[in-house]
Scaffold this active site. Structure first.
Site: not given
Length: 442
Positions: A74, A290-291, A333-334, A358, A361
């Site tokens: 977000e 991994p998430r 963040g990568e 998602n 991207e």
């Protein structure tokens, strides 16, 4: 009367919910680098320096917007929107709140890019006394909630003060719609307080209207996340990651299979697929993202028993051993930049869990995208991608192996899929500018 009753019940239940969630929240906070003093900000207690920054923001900007974005995904949307807001109206200042340490790191980076125009803070808990204190300190002209984070006490308190609350990039999965419809009596009194809901897909309009919102308040603007205009390819970060791979002994010419935002169990299954593919494609390299990065040690241990040489991204420069077969990304963040280096991208949470992650991207980066049968949270996007042949959906890991093998043997087909996926998202072009314009026209 009904709204008062709903809020009363909510405020009676909220403390119990917070107590139940507290141990898990503390564990996550410590795993992700959070600090104890950040909890004070979440309770609405601001330091003198934070208050001074807010006062300075009001003195130097004619309009202050409070924008809330839960976590990294977000905040990424908020970053694009804030840049566009400031471009269209430079006298706008933004207070951006987020819930997680990783989201905060991204918000702080935005503040560094727009010095004096953006203040990052931790989001307050939705206690009636907490949000009132925050509203008094932040003093926003309007509140912008990213995607579907609607807080009852915040929305009610803002409404009483005449502060518009708008939901941007809103999405409502079929599952959420069913759940909200079942609870319509409880959620409608809160949702009808929203000034405006800007949705990602045309079909989302009807879903929101089914919850009792006025038709004039729900509008399609497109997805900010899928909007290539204003979206910047992370060229510098990709160059940095190429160097990391080279230091690990991985040639840039090797094809890369990347598994994005994987959930428990998927890493091992995708690793097995990779090991079988190597017989026909010996140069293939595997990157796992991994998430939840706090699972990295556990994942490495599990993969280590599979004759797979795994190197964690954070330890590449410390471990100067033989070149690995797999890079395990244990930093946050990568994902976007790593996807930019991939040959093929597999979307996680789509095989052994429900909902999916998602795929947009990777598609926007021009990568062939594959996912499993469970993409319920992105059904509209998946439908568009599949209709345009811009992605591939497979039934299980055996089918995934077969499709990956085919695309590796026929790179021209992979390229056609990638181009089709990128073209499928073009109807969202301009979504960021449209959203910003609606926010600024109040």
């Amino acid at each position: 009367m009904l709204r008062t009753l709903v809020l009363l019940c909510y405020n009676l239940i909220l403390p119990i919910m917070l107590l139940v969630m507290l141990p898990g929240a503390i564990k996550k906070m410590r795993a992700r680098g959070g600090r104890w003093r950040d909890l004070w900000q979440r309770l609405g207690f601001f330091s003198e320096s934070a208050r001074a920054e807010l006062d300075a923001l009001h003195r130097s900007h004619a309009e202050v917007i409070w924008m809330h974005a839960v976590s990294v995904g977000e905040v990424g949307i908020a970053v694009k929107l804030v840049h566009e807001l400031v471009r269209q109206r430079p006298q706008v200042g933004v207070v951006i709140t987020t819930t997680t340490p990783t989201g905060m790191a991204q918000a702080q980076k935005l503040a560094a890019e727009l010095p004096g125009a953006v203040i990052p803070l931790y989001s307050p808990l939705d206690g009636w006394f907490v949000v009132r204190r925050c509203l008094s300190v932040i003093r926003p002209r309007q509140i912008v909630l990213v995607e579907a984070e609607v807080w009852p006490n915040l929305v009610q308190a803002a409404s009483r003060r005449g502060i518009p609350v708008r939901l941007v990039n809103a999405r409502l999965s079929p599952r959420s719609e069913r759940r909200y419809r079942q609870l319509r009596t409880l959620v409608q009194p809160i949702f009808t307080l929203l000034t405006e809901v800007m949705v990602q897909e045309p079909e989302d309009v009807e879903r929101w209207l089914s919850l009792g919102l006025d038709a004039k308040r729900v509008v399609w603007t497109g997805s900010i996340k899928f909007d290539e205009a204003g979206d910047r390819e992370p060229v510098e970060q990709m160059a940095e990651f190429r160097q990391i791979m080279e230091r690990a002994g991985i040639s840039p010419s090797r094809p890369v299979l990347l598994a994005a935002s994987t959930h428990a169990g998927e890493e091992e299954e995708i690793a097995r697929v990779y090991l079988r593919l190597r017989g026909a494609h010996p140069a293939l390299f595997l990157i796992l993202v991994p998430r939840h990065v706090e699972r990295a040690v556990e994942i490495q241990q599990r993969l280590g028993s599979m004759e797979l040489k795994v190197r964690r991204r954070s330890l590449v420069d410390r471990e100067q051993s033989i070149a690995p077969d797999c890079l395990l990304v244990d930093t946050t963040g990568e994902l976007k930049a790593w996807q930019g280096l991939a040959t093929l991208v597999v979307v996680g949470k789509s095989f052994l869990a429900t909902g999916g992650q998602n795929p947009a991207e990777a598609a926007m980066l021009g990568k062939p995208v594959l996912f499993g049968p469970h993409m319920e949270n992105f059904s509209a996007l998946v439908r568009v991608l599949l209709m345009r042949q811009g992605a591939a959906q497979v039934a299980d890991f055996a089918a995934l192996q077969g499709r990956l093998d085919h695309l590796l043997r026929h790179p021209q087909e992979a390229q056609i899929m990638a181009q089709a996926g990128r073209a499928a998202l073009r109807n969202h072009e301009g979504a960021t500018a449209r959203t910003a314009s609606r926010l600024l026209r109040q």
